[in-house]
Every structure is written in structure tokens, then in C-alpha cells.
Design a protein around this motif. Structure first.
Motif, PDB file in Angstrom:
ATOM      1  N   MET B  89     -34.877  -7.147 -18.160  1.00 30.87           N
ATOM      2  CA  MET B  89     -33.581  -7.843 -18.101  1.00 30.87           C
ATOM      3  C   MET B  89     -33.030  -7.876 -16.684  1.00 30.87           C
ATOM      4  O   MET B  89     -32.540  -8.888 -16.200  1.00 30.87           O
ATOM      5  CB  MET B  89     -32.568  -7.145 -19.017  1.00 30.87           C
ATOM      6  N   MET B  90     -33.150  -6.728 -16.027  1.00 29.74           N
ATOM      7  CA  MET B  90     -32.621  -6.654 -14.672  1.00 29.74           C
ATOM      8  C   MET B  90     -33.411  -7.536 -13.708  1.00 29.74           C
ATOM      9  O   MET B  90     -32.851  -8.194 -12.836  1.00 29.74           O
ATOM     10  CB  MET B  90     -32.635  -5.201 -14.199  1.00 29.74           C
ATOM     11  N   MET B  91     -34.742  -7.574 -13.886  1.00 31.04           N
ATOM     12  CA  MET B  91     -35.589  -8.390 -13.010  1.00 31.04           C
ATOM     13  C   MET B  91     -35.250  -9.879 -13.145  1.00 31.04           C
ATOM     14  O   MET B  91     -35.296 -10.618 -12.177  1.00 31.04           O
ATOM     15  CB  MET B  91     -37.078  -8.188 -13.342  1.00 31.04           C
ATOM     16  N   LYS B  92     -34.914 -10.279 -14.370  1.00 35.85           N
ATOM     17  CA  LYS B  92     -34.564 -11.691 -14.584  1.00 35.85           C
ATOM     18  C   LYS B  92     -33.290 -12.036 -13.810  1.00 35.85           C
ATOM     19  O   LYS B  92     -33.208 -13.071 -13.165  1.00 35.85           O
ATOM     20  CB  LYS B  92     -34.368 -11.971 -16.072  1.00 35.85           C
ATOM     21  N   THR B  93     -32.305 -11.153 -13.919  1.00 38.35           N
ATOM     22  CA  THR B  93     -31.055 -11.386 -13.193  1.00 38.35           C
ATOM     23  C   THR B  93     -31.311 -11.408 -11.692  1.00 38.35           C
ATOM     24  O   THR B  93     -30.796 -12.262 -10.972  1.00 38.35           O
ATOM     25  CB  THR B  93     -30.044 -10.261 -13.506  1.00 38.35           C
ATOM     26  N   MET B  94     -32.137 -10.477 -11.233  1.00 37.39           N
ATOM     27  CA  MET B  94     -32.400 -10.398  -9.804  1.00 37.39           C
ATOM     28  C   MET B  94     -33.124 -11.637  -9.310  1.00 37.39           C
ATOM     29  O   MET B  94     -32.852 -12.122  -8.221  1.00 37.39           O
ATOM     30  CB  MET B  94     -33.184  -9.129  -9.485  1.00 37.39           C
ATOM     31  N   ASP B  95     -34.047 -12.147 -10.122  1.00 38.18           N
ATOM     32  CA  ASP B  95     -34.773 -13.347  -9.722  1.00 38.18           C
ATOM     33  C   ASP B  95     -33.819 -14.522  -9.532  1.00 38.18           C
ATOM     34  O   ASP B  95     -33.959 -15.316  -8.615  1.00 38.18           O
ATOM     35  CB  ASP B  95     -35.854 -13.675 -10.753  1.00 38.18           C
ATOM     36  N   LYS B  96     -32.813 -14.609 -10.398  1.00 33.51           N
ATOM     37  CA  LYS B  96     -31.813 -15.677 -10.265  1.00 33.51           C
ATOM     38  C   LYS B  96     -31.062 -15.551  -8.940  1.00 33.51           C
ATOM     39  O   LYS B  96     -30.651 -16.536  -8.356  1.00 33.51           O
ATOM     40  CB  LYS B  96     -30.822 -15.610 -11.421  1.00 33.51           C
ATOM     41  N   LEU B  97     -30.865 -14.322  -8.506  1.00 29.89           N
ATOM     42  CA  LEU B  97     -30.143 -14.075  -7.255  1.00 29.89           C
ATOM     43  C   LEU B  97     -31.088 -14.122  -6.056  1.00 29.89           C
ATOM     44  O   LEU B  97     -30.714 -13.790  -4.938  1.00 29.89           O
ATOM     45  CB  LEU B  97     -29.454 -12.714  -7.306  1.00 29.89           C
ATOM     46  N   ASP B  98     -32.352 -14.489  -6.330  1.00 28.81           N
ATOM     47  CA  ASP B  98     -33.366 -14.563  -5.282  1.00 28.81           C
ATOM     48  C   ASP B  98     -33.730 -13.204  -4.691  1.00 28.81           C
ATOM     49  O   ASP B  98     -34.129 -13.103  -3.548  1.00 28.81           O
ATOM     50  CB  ASP B  98     -32.946 -15.525  -4.164  1.00 28.81           C
ATOM     51  N   ILE B  99     -33.562 -12.143  -5.498  1.00 28.90           N
ATOM     52  CA  ILE B  99     -34.039 -10.830  -5.075  1.00 28.90           C
ATOM     53  C   ILE B  99     -35.463 -10.688  -5.624  1.00 28.90           C
ATOM     54  O   ILE B  99     -35.664 -10.727  -6.825  1.00 28.90           O
ATOM     55  CB  ILE B  99     -33.138  -9.694  -5.616  1.00 28.90           C
ATOM     56  N   PRO B 100     -36.454 -10.588  -4.743  1.00 28.44           N
ATOM     57  CA  PRO B 100     -37.846 -10.618  -5.212  1.00 28.44           C
ATOM     58  C   PRO B 100     -38.284  -9.326  -5.890  1.00 28.44           C
ATOM     59  O   PRO B 100     -37.676  -8.280  -5.670  1.00 28.44           O
ATOM     60  CB  PRO B 100     -38.644 -10.836  -3.928  1.00 28.44           C
ATOM     61  N   PRO B 101     -39.368  -9.382  -6.691  1.00 31.51           N
ATOM     62  CA  PRO B 101     -39.962  -8.153  -7.227  1.00 31.51           C
ATOM     63  C   PRO B 101     -40.448  -7.271  -6.067  1.00 31.51           C
ATOM     64  O   PRO B 101     -40.688  -7.787  -4.967  1.00 31.51           O
ATOM     65  CB  PRO B 101     -41.156  -8.655  -8.045  1.00 31.51           C
ATOM     66  N   ILE B 102     -40.642  -5.972  -6.351  1.00 28.15           N
ATOM     67  CA  ILE B 102     -40.945  -5.034  -5.260  1.00 28.15           C
ATOM     68  C   ILE B 102     -42.143  -5.434  -4.380  1.00 28.15           C
ATOM     69  O   ILE B 102     -41.996  -5.482  -3.160  1.00 28.15           O
ATOM     70  CB  ILE B 102     -41.059  -3.593  -5.805  1.00 28.15           C
ATOM     71  N   PRO B 103     -43.318  -5.783  -4.944  1.00 28.72           N
ATOM     72  CA  PRO B 103     -44.437  -6.120  -4.055  1.00 28.72           C
ATOM     73  C   PRO B 103     -44.121  -7.301  -3.122  1.00 28.72           C
ATOM     74  O   PRO B 103     -44.466  -7.279  -1.944  1.00 28.72           O
ATOM     75  CB  PRO B 103     -45.570  -6.469  -5.023  1.00 28.72           C
ATOM     76  N   GLU B 104     -43.448  -8.303  -3.655  1.00 32.44           N
ATOM     77  CA  GLU B 104     -43.099  -9.458  -2.813  1.00 32.44           C
ATOM     78  C   GLU B 104     -42.062  -9.076  -1.755  1.00 32.44           C
ATOM     79  O   GLU B 104     -42.098  -9.553  -0.611  1.00 32.44           O
ATOM     80  CB  GLU B 104     -42.543 -10.588  -3.703  1.00 32.44           C
ATOM     81  N   PHE B 105     -41.150  -8.197  -2.146  1.00 37.80           N
ATOM     82  CA  PHE B 105     -40.097  -7.745  -1.222  1.00 37.80           C
ATOM     83  C   PHE B 105     -40.710  -6.964  -0.054  1.00 37.80           C
ATOM     84  O   PHE B 105     -40.332  -7.143   1.110  1.00 37.80           O
ATOM     85  CB  PHE B 105     -39.110  -6.850  -1.978  1.00 37.80           C
ATOM     86  N   ILE B 106     -41.707  -6.124  -0.389  1.00 34.95           N
ATOM     87  CA  ILE B 106     -42.404  -5.341   0.640  1.00 34.95           C
ATOM     88  C   ILE B 106     -43.083  -6.288   1.636  1.00 34.95           C
ATOM     89  O   ILE B 106     -42.987  -6.123   2.853  1.00 34.95           O
ATOM     90  CB  ILE B 106     -43.450  -4.398  -0.025  1.00 34.95           C
ATOM     91  N   GLU B 107     -43.729  -7.323   1.104  1.00 36.11           N
ATOM     92  CA  GLU B 107     -44.409  -8.294   1.950  1.00 36.11           C
ATOM     93  C   GLU B 107     -43.412  -9.039   2.839  1.00 36.11           C
ATOM     94  O   GLU B 107     -43.643  -9.268   4.025  1.00 36.11           O
ATOM     95  CB  GLU B 107     -45.161  -9.276   1.046  1.00 36.11           C
ATOM     96  N   MET B 108     -42.274  -9.384   2.230  1.00 32.37           N
ATOM     97  CA  MET B 108     -41.244 -10.124   2.946  1.00 32.37           C
ATOM     98  C   MET B 108     -40.694  -9.305   4.122  1.00 32.37           C
ATOM     99  O   MET B 108     -40.545  -9.818   5.228  1.00 32.37           O
ATOM    100  CB  MET B 108     -40.122 -10.408   1.931  1.00 32.37           C
TER     101      MET B 108
END
Lengths: 105, 158
Positions: B89-108
Motif C-alpha cells: 500500500m505504501m509503495m503504491k502511494t510513493m509511486d504516485k509521488l514519484d518516490i522510486p522503489p529502493i533499488p531504483e532509488f539507489i541507482e538514481m
């Protein structure tokens, strides 16, 4: 709010130098702000980012996040930082004559 | 543009807690700093290291037990699948806010020029090697080396 002369045109800017009326923007103004921001000459890569921001802002009414510029705009993170060092989203938005982005990511 | 006196130029984040709510604050602050042109290092230690460990970085969940912020009774949080559900549920909300999942965030963060390090003491304690980490991790550092490369930085512990 203040008036500022950029590239021979008087425009409205806020206290941080962002244009407050996007319709007053033109490419000459962009080039001038880019110099002020230490970006130098604007290349095709720079324009691609600027044009995406303007199009997205017009469609959505809000500023895109940096992640959106990479995903929907098709400019990879590394390239964004190389084009606009020292604040890719902040600087490109200012040059594009758009508001300062208010998102955290 | 004129620079503010005392403007922050460099930060070193210590990410010490595992679980979604332990790791995200470090990543959001690191990425936000890069977006402002601030130099960034993250030192991952103890369970915070899960964020850059290949086997774990895709499976990080929010803690539904022993997490008073969730406002969820312990017995409810302990039901199998509860943590996974809260995470999704939290990941869905975060995706809407353009907060990436952890692996993508690390890459970013890595692609933005942020430097990622793993803590030597934890690596030794957990019996890990460099191969256990995602390629974005620069190096395994001792605490001394971390302080050394943090010269002139604000150190933030999360």
C-alpha cells in the motif's frame, strides 16, 4: 515580486529570480538565465529538458519531479546532472521560465 | 545567484536502520541534497545495509510490529502477510509521488553523483564480501575512513 530586464525584455520575477508569468518567456531570456546560472551555452540536450518541462507543466499544471523528467522526458539521471550541474531540476525550471519545483524527489 | 552564508555544501548520511521506514529517510535526504547541488555520501551500517545488499534490497518491508507510528496493535501487525500488505500500500502511494522503489532509488542517487559505502564492522559481523553488494556501492569503509572522507561535511544519523 519584482521586475527585471532579461535579454532586453522587462519581465516579472519572484525574489529568487523565477519568472512569474511563463508567457513572458522566450528563448533569448532562457539563454541569458542559463549564463547567470553558470550553465553556459544551451545545447540540444539542454533544450530537450526545457521543452519537456514546459510541455509537462502546461499539461499537468504542476512541475514534474526529476524522476518524471528521466522516465517521461527520456533524459537519464546522469545526463541531467551533467547538463545542469548544481541543481538539475531547479536550474532547468528557472531557465524554462517556470516556477521553482516544490517536490522532494 | 548569491550564496547564503553557511550554506550546506557537503553531507554524510549514516543509514543504520533496516525496514522501509528506516531506509527511505536517508535516501530521500540524499537525493534531495544532490538536487540542491550538495555533495553526498551515505554510509550504510547494521540493518541499514539491506538497502544495498543484492539479496535484500528488493524485499524491504515496513515493520508492522513494534512500530508505534503505524498505530496498529501488535497482534494485528503480527498476522502473516500484514507487513507485505502495508508495504505494498505504501509503495503504491510513493509511486504516485514519484518516490522510486529502493533499488531504483539507489541507482538514481548513484547516477546523480552520490557516493554509497558499506560499513566494514557490519560486513565482518554478517560475514559479507564486496560481491554481496549492488554495483553502486563504491567501497567498504572503516569508521575512520568514513570520518576522513566526511571532512567538511555535516554528518546526519538516521
Amino acid at each position: 515580486m519584482a521586475e527585471k530586464e532579461i535579454a532586453g525584455k522587462t519581465v516579472q520575477v519572484n525574489e529568487e529570480g523565477y519568472l512569474t508569468n511563463p508567457s513572458e518567456w522566450n528563448r533569448e531570456i532562457a539563454k541569458e538565465i542559463a549564463k547567470e546560472e553558470g550553465i553556459g551555452e544551451l545545447t540540444d540536450g539542454h533544450w530537450k529538458v526545457i521543452e519537456f518541462l514546459q510541455k509537462d507543466y502546461e499539461e499537468k499544471g504542476t512541475m514534474p519531479s526529476l524522476r518524471r523528467v528521466t522516465k517521461a522526458g527520456g533524459v537519464p539521471t546522469k545526463e541531467l546532472y551533467a547538463l545542469y550541474p548544481g541543481g538539475p531540476l531547479k536550474k532547468s525550471s528557472k531557465i524554462a521560465g517556470l516556477p521553482k519545483p516544490a517536490s522532494c524527489v | 545567484m548569491a550564496e547564503k552564508a553557511g550554506a550546506i555544501k557537503k553531507i554524510s548520511l549514516v543509514c543504520s536502520k533496516g525496514s522501509l521506514d528506516g531506509i527511505y529517510p536517508s535516501l530521500i535526504m540524499a537525493n534531495g541534497a544532490r538536487m540542491e547541488g550538495i555533495e553526498v555520501s551515505i554510509f550504510f551500517t547494521f540493518f541499514g545495509m539491506d538497502a544495498v545488499t543484492k539479496k535484500k534490497m528488493n524485499k524491504i518491508k515496513i515493520a508492522t510490529v513494534g512500530n508505534p507510528g503505524m498505530g496498529m496493535p501488535t497482534w494485528l501487525g503480527a498476522i502473516p502477510g500484514m507487513s507485505a500488505m502495508a508495504t505494498s500500500m505504501m509503495m503504491k502511494t510513493m509511486d504516485k509521488l514519484d518516490i522510486p522503489p529502493i533499488p531504483e532509488f539507489i541507482e538514481m542517487i548513484h547516477d546523480s553523483g552520490g557516493k554509497l559505502y558499506a560499513c566494514k564492522a557490519t560486513v565482518d559481523m554478517f560475514g559479507l564480501t564486496e560481491d554481496d553488494f549492488c554495483p553502486q556501492v563504491e567501497k567498504i569503509l572503516t569508521v575512520g575512513e568514513f570520518y576522513d572522507l566526511s571532512a567538511g561535511a555535516e554528518i546526519i544519523f538516521t
